[in-house]
Design a protein around this motif. Structure first.
Motif, mmCIF file in Angstrom:
data_model
loop_
_atom_site.group_PDB
_atom_site.id
_atom_site.type_symbol
_atom_site.label_atom_id
_atom_site.label_comp_id
_atom_site.label_asym_id
_atom_site.label_seq_id
_atom_site.Cartn_x
_atom_site.Cartn_y
_atom_site.Cartn_z
ATOM 1 N N ARG A 185 -11.397 10.146 -12.152
ATOM 2 C CA ARG A 185 -12.516 10.291 -11.181
ATOM 3 C C ARG A 185 -11.816 11.068 -9.925
ATOM 4 O O ARG A 185 -10.687 11.231 -9.693
ATOM 5 C CB ARG A 185 -13.046 9.021 -11.152
ATOM 6 C CG ARG A 185 -12.055 8.078 -10.520
ATOM 7 C CD ARG A 185 -12.568 6.748 -10.539
ATOM 8 N NE ARG A 185 -11.459 5.603 -9.976
ATOM 9 C CZ ARG A 185 -11.272 5.099 -9.015
ATOM 10 N NH1 ARG A 185 -12.088 5.508 -7.815
ATOM 11 N NH2 ARG A 185 -10.253 4.187 -8.650
ATOM 12 N N LEU A 186 -12.913 11.590 -9.063
ATOM 13 C CA LEU A 186 -12.508 11.827 -7.723
ATOM 14 C C LEU A 186 -12.748 10.775 -6.654
ATOM 15 O O LEU A 186 -13.757 10.004 -6.591
ATOM 16 C CB LEU A 186 -13.210 12.923 -7.270
ATOM 17 C CG LEU A 186 -12.928 14.238 -8.261
ATOM 18 C CD1 LEU A 186 -14.019 15.391 -7.688
ATOM 19 C CD2 LEU A 186 -11.533 14.809 -8.063
ATOM 20 N N THR A 187 -11.790 10.683 -5.659
ATOM 21 C CA THR A 187 -11.993 9.460 -4.670
ATOM 22 C C THR A 187 -12.198 10.218 -3.424
ATOM 23 O O THR A 187 -11.455 11.133 -3.120
ATOM 24 C CB THR A 187 -10.913 8.799 -4.949
ATOM 25 O OG1 THR A 187 -9.767 9.394 -4.443
ATOM 26 C CG2 THR A 187 -10.666 7.839 -5.987
ATOM 27 N N GLY A 188 -13.056 9.608 -2.602
ATOM 28 C CA GLY A 188 -13.188 10.284 -1.073
ATOM 29 C C GLY A 188 -12.226 9.642 -0.213
ATOM 30 O O GLY A 188 -11.325 8.984 -0.670
ATOM 31 N N PRO A 189 -12.162 9.829 0.881
ATOM 32 C CA PRO A 189 -11.236 9.492 2.060
ATOM 33 C C PRO A 189 -11.324 7.755 2.115
ATOM 34 O O PRO A 189 -12.465 7.258 2.060
ATOM 35 C CB PRO A 189 -11.548 10.033 3.302
ATOM 36 C CG PRO A 189 -12.398 11.318 3.033
ATOM 37 C CD PRO A 189 -13.137 10.906 1.697
ATOM 38 N N MET B 239 0.806 -1.057 -0.161
ATOM 39 C CA MET B 239 -0.007 -0.098 0.115
ATOM 40 C C MET B 239 0.830 1.371 0.091
ATOM 41 O O MET B 239 1.650 1.306 0.674
ATOM 42 C CB MET B 239 -0.983 -0.060 1.207
ATOM 43 C CG MET B 239 -1.721 1.047 1.289
ATOM 44 S SD MET B 239 -2.775 1.144 2.771
ATOM 45 C CE MET B 239 -2.713 -0.322 3.464
ATOM 46 N N CYS B 240 0.808 2.186 -0.840
ATOM 47 C CA CYS B 240 1.543 3.420 -0.917
ATOM 48 C C CYS B 240 0.310 4.690 -1.383
ATOM 49 O O CYS B 240 -0.302 4.292 -2.336
ATOM 50 C CB CYS B 240 2.501 3.047 -1.923
ATOM 51 S SG CYS B 240 3.755 4.665 -2.156
ATOM 52 N N THR B 241 0.633 5.810 -0.845
ATOM 53 C CA THR B 241 0.140 7.081 -1.304
ATOM 54 C C THR B 241 0.222 7.608 -2.512
ATOM 55 O O THR B 241 -0.421 8.314 -3.032
ATOM 56 C CB THR B 241 -0.023 7.997 -0.201
ATOM 57 O OG1 THR B 241 1.479 8.421 -0.083
ATOM 58 C CG2 THR B 241 -0.435 7.288 1.218
ATOM 59 N N GLU B 242 1.418 7.208 -3.160
ATOM 60 C CA GLU B 242 1.852 7.724 -4.343
ATOM 61 C C GLU B 242 1.262 6.798 -5.808
ATOM 62 O O GLU B 242 1.464 7.277 -6.765
ATOM 63 C CB GLU B 242 3.470 7.873 -4.429
ATOM 64 C CG GLU B 242 3.952 8.549 -3.396
ATOM 65 C CD GLU B 242 3.317 10.215 -3.834
ATOM 66 O OE1 GLU B 242 3.262 10.604 -4.663
ATOM 67 O OE2 GLU B 242 3.310 10.863 -2.556
ATOM 68 N N LYS C 241 -4.135 15.324 -4.336
ATOM 69 C CA LYS C 241 -5.308 15.502 -3.424
ATOM 70 C C LYS C 241 -5.720 17.029 -3.289
ATOM 71 O O LYS C 241 -4.806 18.020 -3.211
ATOM 72 C CB LYS C 241 -4.803 14.886 -1.761
ATOM 73 C CG LYS C 241 -4.279 13.542 -2.106
ATOM 74 C CD LYS C 241 -3.665 13.176 -0.713
ATOM 75 C CE LYS C 241 -3.440 11.780 -1.075
ATOM 76 N NZ LYS C 241 -2.622 11.289 0.468
ATOM 77 N N VAL C 242 -6.927 17.135 -2.948
ATOM 78 C CA VAL C 242 -7.258 18.591 -2.650
ATOM 79 C C VAL C 242 -8.084 18.428 -1.199
ATOM 80 O O VAL C 242 -8.905 17.723 -0.697
ATOM 81 C CB VAL C 242 -8.787 18.820 -3.548
ATOM 82 C CG1 VAL C 242 -9.444 20.234 -3.138
ATOM 83 C CG2 VAL C 242 -8.154 18.862 -5.027
ATOM 84 N N SER C 243 -7.446 19.442 -0.344
ATOM 85 C CA SER C 243 -7.888 19.251 1.218
ATOM 86 C C SER C 243 -9.155 20.245 1.360
ATOM 87 O O SER C 243 -9.342 21.136 0.654
ATOM 88 C CB SER C 243 -6.780 19.996 1.944
ATOM 89 O OG SER C 243 -7.044 20.208 3.157
ATOM 90 N N LEU C 244 -10.139 19.525 2.123
ATOM 91 C CA LEU C 244 -11.356 20.332 2.523
ATOM 92 C C LEU C 244 -11.294 21.095 3.540
ATOM 93 O O LEU C 244 -12.467 21.650 4.144
ATOM 94 C CB LEU C 244 -12.448 19.329 2.587
ATOM 95 C CG LEU C 244 -12.534 18.450 1.136
ATOM 96 C CD1 LEU C 244 -13.762 17.478 1.289
ATOM 97 C CD2 LEU C 244 -12.936 19.333 0.034
ATOM 98 N N ARG D 149 -6.535 10.321 2.825
ATOM 99 C CA ARG D 149 -6.742 10.793 4.412
ATOM 100 C C ARG D 149 -8.191 11.461 4.399
ATOM 101 O O ARG D 149 -8.793 12.029 3.678
ATOM 102 C CB ARG D 149 -5.630 11.822 5.044
ATOM 103 C CG ARG D 149 -4.406 10.992 5.063
ATOM 104 C CD ARG D 149 -3.510 11.548 5.505
ATOM 105 N NE ARG D 149 -3.500 12.218 6.929
ATOM 106 C CZ ARG D 149 -3.293 11.248 7.771
ATOM 107 N NH1 ARG D 149 -2.896 10.358 7.772
ATOM 108 N NH2 ARG D 149 -3.449 11.837 8.928
ATOM 109 N N THR D 150 -8.830 11.364 5.728
ATOM 110 C CA THR D 150 -9.902 12.350 6.001
ATOM 111 C C THR D 150 -9.898 13.765 5.560
ATOM 112 O O THR D 150 -8.736 14.361 5.686
ATOM 113 C CB THR D 150 -10.336 12.019 7.568
ATOM 114 O OG1 THR D 150 -10.598 10.701 7.776
ATOM 115 C CG2 THR D 150 -11.646 12.795 7.745
ATOM 116 N N GLN D 151 -10.989 14.396 5.142
ATOM 117 C CA GLN D 151 -10.981 15.754 4.718
ATOM 118 C C GLN D 151 -10.128 16.081 3.366
ATOM 119 O O GLN D 151 -9.766 17.024 3.292
ATOM 120 C CB GLN D 151 -10.659 16.734 5.961
ATOM 121 C CG GLN D 151 -11.637 16.704 6.926
ATOM 122 C CD GLN D 151 -12.885 17.459 6.267
ATOM 123 O OE1 GLN D 151 -13.960 16.873 6.097
ATOM 124 N NE2 GLN D 151 -12.958 18.892 6.177
#
Length: 285
Positions: A28-32, A1-4, A47-50, A13-15
């Motif tokens: 597409r856009l993916t949620g947390p 598993m890797c965030t890249e 990633k786009v921070s909310l 991550r959340t938000q």
């Protein structure tokens, strides 16, 4: 598993909202959470921070009365979840965009205000910044939560001048109040002095009235008991008696005082004549 996205799964991550691309094109856009991707065709490119973020903008401008001031505007903004595509792809640097719009609003609003008005109209300036930014940045996927004017700072010499003006105005008001208080004290003192003199005059008048009444009674009584005595003789005798009483009081008050009576021979002659006249009248009676 890797965030890249180097393997077949990614984690957001959340938000945050993940932006996925397939072969270099938006997919597409993916949620947390945990997501599987068809690597290497599909990757997580960003990633786009909310979260609500804050940008402090320091802007220098001048007021209507030609005073240069530094204004600090704190802009709180957040990305719109439904417009994450615009927030990620339409703006390369949203902070520079917000800063440019803040400069535009501040430098077009403050020059219409005096320095004093700019301090009292901070809320109007903040509202103008927020309204203008919200209308513009919403097209780029950002919502302006709040715009705060956290500081308006003129030159140090201007601050000192404003403090001196305020201090002078307060000193002038204090001087007026002190002068008014002094006036009241003087008026009250004058009224008290006038009342004191009036009462003193009343007392003196009553004293003289009593003296005159006593003398009148004494003259009438003396004239009635001794025949041939006129009121003038009695008055002369009383004057001589008061004269010697005065000499006695002066000598008793200050033993060092040397009092020389005026025309002593005339006083002695007057006293002898009065005594002779009175004794003659007594013998005749």
């Amino acid at each position: 598993m890797c965030t890249e996205g180097c393997l077949c799964c990614v984690c957001v991550r959340t938000q945050n909202i993940g932006v996925m691309e397939r072969c270099g094109k938006f997919s597409r856009l993916t949620g947390p959470g945990f997501h599987c991707v068809a690597w290497p065709c599909e990757t997580l490119v960003g990633k786009v921070s909310l979260r609500v973020q804050q940008l402090d903008v320091n802007c220098e401008t001048k007021t209507k009365d030609n005073v240069f001031v530094n204004v600090v505007i704190s802009v709180q903004y957040e990305a719109i979840a439904k417009a994450a595509y615009d927030a990620y792809y339409r703006l390369a640097n949203p902070e520079l965009q917000i800063q440019a719009y803040v400069f535009d609003v501040v430098r077009s609003t403050l020059p219409r205000m005096d320095l004093d008005e700019s301090f009292s109209s901070k809320e109007d300036l903040a509202t103008a910044v927020k309204t203008h930014l919200d209308e513009t940045m919403s097209t780029y996927g950002y919502h302006i939560c709040k715009a705060l004017v956290t500081d308006i700072s003129p030159d140090q010499r201007v601050k000192m001048s404003m403090n001196e003006i305020n201090a002078s105005r307060r000193l002038r008001e204090a001087s007026k109040e002190k002068a008014e208080a002094d006036k009241i004290v003087q008026v009250k003192a004058a009224e008290a002095d006038a009342e004191s003199k009036y009462l003193s005059g009343v007392g003196v008048a009553r004293q003289r009235q009593a003296i005159v009444g006593g003398l009148r009674d004494s003259i009438l009584e003396f004239s009635g008991e001794i025949r041939g005595t006129t009121p003038k003789d009695v008055m002369d005798l009383l004057l001589v008696t008061q004269y010697f009483d005065m000499l006695k009081e002066v000598g008793a008050t200050n033993s060092n005082t040397l009092f020389i009576p005026h025309a002593p021979q005339a006083v002695a002659d007057l006293q002898a004549a009065l005594k002779t006249n009175i004794l003659t009248n007594v013998d005749a009676a």
